[in-house]
Design an enzyme around this catalytic site. Structure first.
Site, PDB file in Angstrom:
ATOM      1  CG  ASP A   8      12.044   9.823   3.370  1.00 48.17           C
ATOM      2  OD1 ASP A   8      12.811   9.754   2.392  1.00 48.17           O
ATOM      3  OD2 ASP A   8      12.406  10.222   4.495  1.00 48.17           O
ATOM      4  CG  ASP A  10      17.755   7.619   4.814  1.00 52.09           C
ATOM      5  OD1 ASP A  10      17.983   6.491   5.282  1.00 52.09           O
ATOM      6  OD2 ASP A  10      18.148   7.978   3.687  1.00 52.09           O
ATOM      7  CG  ASP A 125      12.189  12.920   7.450  1.00 55.20           C
ATOM      8  OD1 ASP A 125      12.158  12.179   6.440  1.00 55.20           O
ATOM      9  OD2 ASP A 125      13.228  13.461   7.849  1.00 55.20           O
TER      10      ASP A 125
END
EC number: 3.1.3.-
Length: 179
Positions: A8, A10, A125
């Site tokens: 991922d 960000d 996250d």
């Protein structure tokens, strides 16, 4: 077949700034290039897989996202990542084809780069990252940033591994690979 690590963007590779369109604001962890090099030396292909719903919401353009991604590649070294897969779909669209947790972006990579998902990892996250990785057959690593919400609670239970940082996630990948 190749093995890969899907990241991922960000709050995984860069500090999350919602709807980031100013590439000068990118913050990456010190030493990220050395950590990515460890994965490359272990034979992993590296990819970025990111939802960028700000485009569908009209908060930024695809060009803004491209500028940020290009700056990220300049900061860590453009040779680390094979490709960046993006979804511009918004979360409220009736049907989403590319947006995580759908595994479509991973499936595109597996076809283009002959990847074995069973030997690959997805690092992120959010619950959508864990589900995307699971839906494609990858091992998943949830970076627990200490959020106290239902998504984080579920992600901790569904992920193959839970870590507290990107670098710890990379250590896990390399230790599992060497078992």
């Amino acid at each position: 077949m190749n093995k890969a690590v899907f990241f991922d963007r960000d709050d995984t590779l860069i500090k999350n700034i919602p709807y980031l369109k100013n590439e000068k604001l990118i913050e990456i962890p010190h030493g990220l290039d050395q950590q990515l090099l460890r994965l490359k030396k272990a034979g992993f292909l590296l990819f970025i897989v990111s939802n960028q719903s700000g485009v569908a919401r009209g908060l930024l353009t695809a060009g803004d996202v491209e500028k940020v991604n290009q700056r990220l590649l300049e900061m860590v070294g453009s040779s680390f990542f094979e490709k960046i897969y993006l979804s511009y779909e918004g979360p409220t669209q009736e049907i989403t084809w590319d947006r995580k947790p759908q595994p479509t972006m991973i499936w595109k990579a597996t076809k283009e780069y002959d990847i074995d998902c069973g030997r690959s990892f997805f690092v992120g996250d959010r619950l959508a990252d864990v589900l995307c990785g699971r839906n494609s057959g990858c091992k998943t690593i949830f970076i627990n940033l200490g959020r106290k919400n239902l998504d984080a609670f579920v992600a901790c239970r569904l992920a193959t591994y839970v870590t507290f940082s990107l670098f710890e996630a990379i250590d896990v990948i390399l230790s599992v690979e060497n078992e």
